[in-house]
Structures are given as structure tokens and as C-alpha cells.
Design a protein around this motif. Structure first.
Motif, PDB file in Angstrom:
ATOM      1  N   THR A  37      36.619   5.462  52.202  1.00  0.00           N
ATOM      2  CA  THR A  37      36.715   6.005  53.565  1.00  0.00           C
ATOM      3  C   THR A  37      35.363   6.539  54.047  1.00  0.00           C
ATOM      4  OG1 THR A  37      38.811   6.854  52.755  1.00  0.00           O
ATOM      5  CG2 THR A  37      38.234   7.433  54.985  1.00  0.00           C
ATOM      6  N   ALA A  38      34.610   7.148  53.142  1.00  0.00           N
ATOM      7  CA  ALA A  38      33.349   7.762  53.568  1.00  0.00           C
ATOM      8  C   ALA A  38      32.186   7.300  52.682  1.00  0.00           C
ATOM      9  CB  ALA A  38      33.490   9.269  53.525  1.00  0.00           C
TER      10      ALA A  38
ATOM     11  N   ARG B 299      31.384   7.809  46.805  1.00  0.00           N
ATOM     12  CA  ARG B 299      31.374   9.248  46.525  1.00  0.00           C
ATOM     13  C   ARG B 299      31.920   9.486  45.131  1.00  0.00           C
ATOM     14  NH1 ARG B 299      33.942  13.254  50.948  1.00  0.00           N
ATOM     15  NH2 ARG B 299      32.497  12.207  52.350  1.00  0.00           N
TER      16      ARG B 299
ATOM     17  N   LYS C 262      26.437   6.943  52.429  1.00  0.00           N
ATOM     18  CA  LYS C 262      27.049   6.006  53.370  1.00  0.00           C
ATOM     19  C   LYS C 262      25.987   5.412  54.269  1.00  0.00           C
ATOM     20  CE  LYS C 262      28.911   9.861  56.049  1.00  0.00           C
ATOM     21  NZ  LYS C 262      30.144  10.551  56.369  1.00  0.00           N
TER      22      LYS C 262
ATOM     23  N   MET D 209      30.257   3.674  61.680  1.00  0.00           N
ATOM     24  CA  MET D 209      30.323   3.476  60.231  1.00  0.00           C
ATOM     25  C   MET D 209      30.085   2.004  59.918  1.00  0.00           C
ATOM     26  SD  MET D 209      31.116   6.471  59.189  1.00  0.00           S
ATOM     27  CE  MET D 209      31.510   7.941  60.116  1.00  0.00           C
TER      28      MET D 209
ATOM     29  N   ARG E  72      32.552  18.549  60.416  1.00  0.00           N
ATOM     30  CA  ARG E  72      33.917  19.032  60.674  1.00  0.00           C
ATOM     31  C   ARG E  72      33.885  20.484  61.086  1.00  0.00           C
ATOM     32  NH1 ARG E  72      37.934  17.754  55.775  1.00  0.00           N
ATOM     33  NH2 ARG E  72      37.503  15.544  55.471  1.00  0.00           N
TER      34      ARG E  72
ATOM     35  N   GLY F 230      40.486   8.132  58.568  1.00  0.00           N
ATOM     36  CA  GLY F 230      39.121   7.576  58.438  1.00  0.00           C
ATOM     37  C   GLY F 230      38.501   7.452  59.816  1.00  0.00           C
ATOM     38  N   ILE F 231      37.307   7.994  59.933  1.00  0.00           N
ATOM     39  CA  ILE F 231      36.683   8.098  61.249  1.00  0.00           C
ATOM     40  C   ILE F 231      36.468   6.754  61.928  1.00  0.00           C
ATOM     41  CG2 ILE F 231      34.503   8.807  62.373  1.00  0.00           C
ATOM     42  CD1 ILE F 231      36.761  10.953  61.652  1.00  0.00           C
TER      43      ILE F 231
ATOM     44  N   GLU G 195      40.465  14.324  64.091  1.00  0.00           N
ATOM     45  CA  GLU G 195      41.391  14.463  62.973  1.00  0.00           C
ATOM     46  C   GLU G 195      41.762  15.943  62.915  1.00  0.00           C
ATOM     47  OE1 GLU G 195      40.755  11.163  59.637  1.00  0.00           O
ATOM     48  OE2 GLU G 195      39.262  12.740  59.535  1.00  0.00           O
TER      49      GLU G 195
ATOM     50  N   HIS H  46      37.313  16.799  62.322  1.00  0.00           N
ATOM     51  CA  HIS H  46      36.260  15.824  62.624  1.00  0.00           C
ATOM     52  C   HIS H  46      36.611  15.128  63.932  1.00  0.00           C
ATOM     53  CE1 HIS H  46      33.087  12.843  61.228  1.00  0.00           C
ATOM     54  NE2 HIS H  46      33.418  12.509  62.460  1.00  0.00           N
TER      55      HIS H  46
ATOM     56  N   ARG I  96      50.592   9.461  51.062  1.00  0.00           N
ATOM     57  CA  ARG I  96      49.644   8.322  51.015  1.00  0.00           C
ATOM     58  C   ARG I  96      48.563   8.598  49.974  1.00  0.00           C
ATOM     59  NH1 ARG I  96      45.090  10.108  53.609  1.00  0.00           N
ATOM     60  NH2 ARG I  96      44.015   8.115  53.487  1.00  0.00           N
TER      61      ARG I  96
ATOM     62  N   SER J 154      44.918   8.980  48.665  1.00  0.00           N
ATOM     63  CA  SER J 154      43.662   9.334  49.316  1.00  0.00           C
ATOM     64  C   SER J 154      42.664   8.185  49.174  1.00  0.00           C
ATOM     65  CB  SER J 154      43.099  10.589  48.654  1.00  0.00           C
ATOM     66  OG  SER J 154      41.714  10.659  48.862  1.00  0.00           O
ATOM     67  N   GLY J 155      41.837   8.014  50.188  1.00  0.00           N
ATOM     68  CA  GLY J 155      40.774   7.006  50.105  1.00  0.00           C
ATOM     69  C   GLY J 155      39.481   7.597  49.560  1.00  0.00           C
ATOM     70  N   THR J 156      39.459   8.910  49.309  1.00  0.00           N
ATOM     71  CA  THR J 156      38.218   9.542  48.861  1.00  0.00           C
ATOM     72  C   THR J 156      38.356  10.274  47.528  1.00  0.00           C
ATOM     73  OG1 THR J 156      38.780  11.517  50.106  1.00  0.00           O
ATOM     74  CG2 THR J 156      37.345   9.947  51.206  1.00  0.00           C
ATOM     75  N   GLU J 157      39.576  10.522  47.112  1.00  0.00           N
ATOM     76  CA  GLU J 157      39.772  11.238  45.842  1.00  0.00           C
ATOM     77  C   GLU J 157      40.854  10.537  45.028  1.00  0.00           C
ATOM     78  OE1 GLU J 157      40.136  15.691  46.182  1.00  0.00           O
ATOM     79  OE2 GLU J 157      40.058  15.200  48.305  1.00  0.00           O
TER      80      GLU J 157
ATOM     81  N   ARG K 215      48.093  12.344  48.691  1.00  0.00           N
ATOM     82  CA  ARG K 215      48.280  13.475  49.607  1.00  0.00           C
ATOM     83  C   ARG K 215      49.707  13.480  50.150  1.00  0.00           C
ATOM     84  NH1 ARG K 215      43.189  15.253  50.361  1.00  0.00           N
ATOM     85  NH2 ARG K 215      41.600  13.657  50.604  1.00  0.00           N
TER      86      ARG K 215
HETATM   87  C1  16G Z   1      36.542  11.565  54.796  1.00  0.00           C
HETATM   88  C2  16G Z   1      36.726  10.881  56.136  1.00  0.00           C
HETATM   89  C3  16G Z   1      37.797  11.581  56.932  1.00  0.00           C
HETATM   90  C4  16G Z   1      39.082  11.667  56.147  1.00  0.00           C
HETATM   91  C5  16G Z   1      38.820  12.311  54.800  1.00  0.00           C
HETATM   92  C6  16G Z   1      40.017  12.284  53.910  1.00  0.00           C
HETATM   93  C7  16G Z   1      34.952   9.852  57.468  1.00  0.00           C
HETATM   94  C8  16G Z   1      33.592  10.057  58.028  1.00  0.00           C
HETATM   95  N1  16G Z   1      35.456  10.916  56.843  1.00  0.00           N
HETATM   96  O1  16G Z   1      36.015  12.848  54.961  1.00  0.00           O
HETATM   97  O2  16G Z   1      37.996  10.861  58.104  1.00  0.00           O
HETATM   98  O3  16G Z   1      40.043  12.414  56.818  1.00  0.00           O
HETATM   99  O4  16G Z   1      37.781  11.617  54.152  1.00  0.00           O
HETATM  100  O5  16G Z   1      40.381  10.955  53.650  1.00  0.00           O
HETATM  101  O6  16G Z   1      35.550   8.795  57.589  1.00  0.00           O
HETATM  102  P1  16G Z   1      41.448  10.594  52.551  1.00  0.00           P
HETATM  103  O7  16G Z   1      42.696  11.306  52.948  1.00  0.00           O
HETATM  104  O8  16G Z   1      41.594   9.111  52.600  1.00  0.00           O
HETATM  105  O9  16G Z   1      40.929  11.110  51.242  1.00  0.00           O
END
Ligand code: 16G
Ligand code: ZN
Length: 530
Positions: A26-27, A30, A75, A83, A281, A352-353, A370, A374, A498, A500-503, A507
Motif C-alpha cells: 500500500t505504501a 516497508r 516509495k 503514487m 496524516r 490506500g491513498i 481516510e 490522510h 480485511r 492489512s496491506g502494510t503489516e 484489521r
Molecule cells: C498506509 C497508506 C494508507 C493506509 C494505511 C493502512 C498510503 C500513502 N498510505 O499508510 O492509505 O490507510 O497504510 O493500510 O497509501 P492497511 O490497512 O492496508 O495496512
């Protein structure tokens, strides 16, 4: 193709140390900072290729936003500040995960597939947050950029939105603003001061706030802004860089935990602001006289902005199509307010932004936020042109011209390239000042439904797949039916699960009418996920 250009690519210092695959999520990329050197080197290479393909400057930002200090990330930012395009996210993931011995052939493959003209000059604009690991990672990126003969323009420690701004200004040759940090501060602060001197300071508004800067780069930027703003707004900064980055402070912590940050002297009923580690944010909050914590998140900010823009358009007798873009995490009450009271279309997109930004581009004036804070507002070029004409049109009344000129300055105050905590903060301050509101009056616009979000560690998050902007589980079979069954028992209940796309977690978000039901609702849903 002149393959001699690839001879510098193999670099012993930046060999791939880990066999685990890593994904452009998503970002961006990381993860733990110590696993990222080869990733940065390769992203440096890729940024050069992307710059050649687009024949424009590309941004490369080193940050892990609100994550803990020991994480880091990177990124790429495309030429118009957006993005990285989705197809290139896949190219990036592949490039970062190939074996060292296949690196040169993979680069060759990208050049051929994307039909890249290697004789085009490449410019990569780099920036980093305040993390200790960031300078080493920047070196790795610079080595990658130089290995493919790219030009590096490094801006040192900057907020993520500042880097987006710099990329856009560099590519639009000053149409958007001067491509320097001074250009950034002056553009936003001059617009802020202009609108402020046109408005009489009245009502409950006080030109002072408390800012929790998450011990990140936002503290530096806020101090810089203070110099440009002079006495028009007093920003009292806490968590200003001497404490631990994002540790029990910052916008993400405050939003998720719904408590004030540490090392923060909350004054009763006083406007307070929290931003995150890279300052993209923002949430507002306050503590009342009964020690109760109140949050005014991205949804509250979006509705405040939407209402104000609608008023200014009315005053200036200009008519454009306004739209508001949210994700499923938006509080149900905010969506009701936007649709029923403001009567503005509200659209829901996946988290996701990039999704929010792209959707907002479809409106004349697209506001996106969001719930986590953000967001920004996008104005079509044609809209800006019409507003500019209205400011000088002799056939228009003084009131109309004044409103149009305010609008034009509001546009200049907004960082349209991406969500920008400090630019958003100045916009909110402008609106509260215009309305003569304190934070309690703003909060009264609508009542949030009680809501909660939790993270859950699961054995393999990829087992859960979703549809309908992340709100319905497709797999594992039966999970969604079980969730629906639970949610149906709660008044105004809504809950979704769902990955997470970042961890590496899942969630769960829940909201319902009665606060006392909330914990049970989310716990029951968590029990069927586990
Ligand atoms: C990133 C995303 C944000 C999203 C957050 C949680 C960008 C610049 N930032 O901070 O939009 O809400 O991750 O994403 O896109 P997740 O729930 O998929 O982990
Ligand atoms: Zn961030």
C-alpha cells in the motif's frame, strides 16, 4: 540498447541479504530497516528507469511513516505527485526479489519490455524522514541511481508531502510552485495569511493550538512554518523530536487508541492536533472538563472542508461538481451527513491513498480523506481557471469577487499533490477562524457512531481475501456469513475484516449505535476470524 550502461550495476555492498520475499505494498516497501539496503539500491536503479520512461523527474522517499523507529521504507513518486503506477509496483516487487546474479538481466528485461530510451536523462528527487537508518538507506539509493547515470537532487530531511510537492513543481516548471522548500512554505503560509486578514477574528476561535509532532520530521516543518506565519497562529509543539519516534504519540496512535499522546500537556477543551512520523496524516482532539477524550478525525476534517467549500462556491456564484471520497473505515455518521445534510456525493474506495486520489480526480473538486487523517482536495485545472477569471471579472459583484479570491487562496493553501498534515491543519484553522468556532462547536456538526478498530495476528493473513472495497470476505468460506450473522444483532451495526496491506496482521473495524455493545460486537467477530 547500449548495454555498457549496465556495467556498474553489480555492487558487492548491496547484495541481497535475505531470502524472504518483500512486496511493494500500500505504501511502498516497508519492513525492518536492516533488511532494506539492497531494496534501496535496486529502487534507485528502478527510479532511473521510471524517470526515463516518463521523461520527467521521479521522487524517492525514505520513510516508514507511523511505524516504529526500527522500521523503514521507500516509495517512488510519479511525475504528477501520484503514487507509483500499479504495473510498476509489480515490476518493483520482482526487481527487489530477484537473485543478485539475475539483477542485470532483470534490468535489461525491464528496459526491453517497457521500451525505455536509455539516452534520455533521468532525474530522481530524494528525501528522507528523521529515522537513524535513513542516511544509510539514502546512500544505497544514491548508489543505485548513479549506477545507471541518473541525476540525484537530494532535499535531505523532508516530510513526505513536501517531497510530493517538490516533484510536482520540478515537473511543471513552476506552474504549481517554486521547487524549493522555501517555495513550499511561502506558497502555503502566504495564502493562509491572506485569507486570515480578510476575516474578522470572532466567536470562540483562538489563534493558538497544541501540536503533537510524533517526534518526527513534522516537528521540523512545523517550526519552520511558525517562522513564516509569525503571530497569525501560535503552534505549541510537543513530541518535537527529542523523544522516541511514533512511540505512544502521533496521529496513528491517537486515532487507534483514542487517548492523548504521551508528553503532552492537554489543556481542557483546547484545540489539539496530532500528526504522524512523516507528516502526511492529521487528527484533531481535545480532552474535556470531565477528562473525556474526543477525537475529530479525517472524516470530521473532510466534512468541515466540504461544507466550507460549498459555502464559498455559493457566495461566489460559481457552480462545480463537488465530491467526497472515503474508505470503509469512514464513520457511518459522516457519510450520512455528507449525503443527507451537505448533499454532496460520497464514494467509497479501497484503502490506500492511490485509490482515493484517483477517484477524487473524477470530480471538478474532489475531497478525499481516510478516517486515519490522510487527505487533501483536488481541483481541476479548468476550475482554477474559472475561479481566477471570476476574481477579476468586472461584471461580478464585490462579494462574489472576494469569495472567489478567498477560494483561490484556499487552493494555494492546499497541497494538492498528496495529503499534507500541516497544510491540512492550516486549512482547518482557516475554516474554524472563518466560522468563529472552537473545537467543540466543530465536533457538533454530527455525532460519530461509537467505533473501534483492532489488529489481529493470524497464522497466514493471505487466507482472508476480500471484495467490495475490502468490506466482504470471499475466503475462507463461511466467514462472511458468520460476520453478517453477528452484525445483524446490533443497531446500526457495521463490521468488516480485511488483511492489512502494510503489516502482517488482519484489521477488524466495527461500529454500532450503542457504545456498550461495541466491545462485544468486535470480540464476537474476532472469535470467528481466529
Ligand atoms: C498506509 C497508506 C494508507 C493506509 C494505511 C493502512 C498510503 C500513502 N498510505 O499508510 O492509505 O490507510 O497504510 O493500510 O497509501 P492497511 O490497512 O492496508 O495496512
Ligand atoms: Zn504517514
Amino acid at each position: 540498447m547500449e548495454y555498457f550502461q549496465l556495467k556498474n550495476i553489480p555492487n558487492m555492498k548491496y547484495m541481497r541479504k535475505y531470502s524472504d520475499n518483500i512486496q511493494y505494498g500500500t505504501a511502498g516497501f516497508r519492513t525492518k530497516a536492516n533488511a532494506l539496503e539492497h531494496v534501496l539500491y535496486r529502487m534507485g536503479l528502478l527510479a532511473v528507469l521510471r524517470s526515463k520512461v516518463k521523461n520527467a523527474a521521479i521522487g524517492l522517499m525514505i520513510t516508514a511513516s507511523h511505524n516504529i523507529e526500527s522500521d523503514n521504507g521507500v516509495k517512488l513518486i510519479d511525475p504528477a505527485g501520484e503514487m507509483l503506477e500499479a504495473a510498476w509496483e509489480r515490476i518493483a516487487t520482482n526487481l527487489v526479489n530477484v537473485e543478485d546474479r539475475n539483477l542485470v538481466s532483470t534490468i535489461k528485461h525491464i528496459i526491453e519490455e517497457e521500451n525505455i530510451n536509455m539516452s534520455v536523462d533521468a532525474i530522481v528527487i530524494t528525501g528522507r524522514d528523521t529515522r537513524e537508518s535513513s542516511p544509510t538507506l539514502l546512500n544505497a539509493a544514491v548508489m543505485g541511481i548513479k549506477a545507471l547515470y541518473g541525476i540525484v537532487q537530494d532535499f535531505g530531511i523532508v516530510t513526505t508531502p513536501q517531497l510530493h510537492y517538490l516533484v510536482v513543481c520540478t515537473n511543471t516548471k513552476s506552474n504549481y510552485g517554486d521547487p524549493t522548500l522555501h517555495g513550499y512554505y511561502i506558497k502555503i503560509s502566504e495564502a493562509f495569511k491572506y485569507v486570515r486578514q480578510k476575516q474578522i477574528n470572532n466567536g470562540q476561535y483562538v489563534a493558538e493550538l497544541l501540536l503533537d509532532a510524533a517526534n518526527g520530521v513534522g516537528a521540523i516543518a512545523a517550526k519552520e512554518f511558525q517562522k513564516y506565519l509569525g503571530t497569525t497562529l501560535a503552534i505549541n509543539i510537543y513530541n518535537d523530536g527529542y523523544g522516541k519516534l511514533n512511540f505512544m504519540c502521533g496521529a496513528d496512535f491517537v486515532k487507534v487508541e483514542q487517548v492523548p499522546p504521551v508528553n503532552f500537556h492537554a489543556k481542557r477543551n483546547f484545540r489539539s492536533v496530532s500528526i504522524d512520523g512523516d507528516a502526511d496524516r492529521i487528527v484533531y482532539f481535545y480532552v474535556d472538563e470531565y477528562e473525556k477524550f474526543h477525537i475529530l478525525d479525517g472524516d470530521k476534517i473532510a466534512t468541515l472542508i466540504a461544507e466550507y467549500l460549498k459555502e464559498l462556491l455559493k457566495e461566489s456564484h460559481l457552480s462545480f461538481q463537488l465530491g467526497l471520497v472515503q474508505t470503509a473505515y469512514a464513520n457511518g455518521s459522516s457519510t450520512d451527513y455528507i449525503l443527507n445534510v451537505l448533499q454532496i456525493p460520497a464514494v467509497c474506495v479501497p484503502t490506500g491513498i492511490k485509490h482515493l486520489h484517483n477517484k477524487a480526480l473524477e470530480f471538478d473538486i474532489g475531497i478525499y480523506f481516510e478516517a486515519n487523517g490522510h487527505g487533501t482536495v483536488l481541483f481541476k485545472e479548468t476550475v482554477i481557471k474559472t475561479i481566477k477569471e471570476a476574481v477579476t471579472n468586472p461584471e461580478r459583484s464585490t462579494n462574489e469577487k472576494e469569495a472567489a479570491s478567498k477560494l483561490l487562496n484556499i487552493i494555494n493553501m492546499i497541497n494538492q499533490t498528496v495529503g499534507d498534515a500541516l497544510s491540512d491543519m492550516l486549512l482547518v484553522e482557516t475554516i474554524l477562524h472563518a466560522k468563529g468556532w472552537d473545537i467543540m462547536e466543530w465536533e457538533k456538526m454530527y455525532d460519530d457512531l461509537p467505533n473501534k478498530q483492532i489488529k489481529m495476528k493470524v497464522y497466514d493473513k493471505s487466507i482472508i481475501t476480500t471484495t467490495n472495497v475490502g468490506t466482504q470476505c470471499i475466503t475462507p468460506e463461511g466467514l462472511q456469513d458468520a460476520i453478517d450473522e453477528i452484525v445483524s444483532q446490533y443497531k446500526r451495526g457495521r463490521c468488516f475484516v480485511r488483511p492489512s496491506g502494510t503489516e502482517d496482521i488482519v484489521r477488524i473495524y466495527a461500529e454500532c449505535e450503542n457504545l456498550c455493545d461495541l466491545d462485544k460486537l468486535i470480540k464476537d467477530v474476532a472469535s470467528v476470524v481466529y
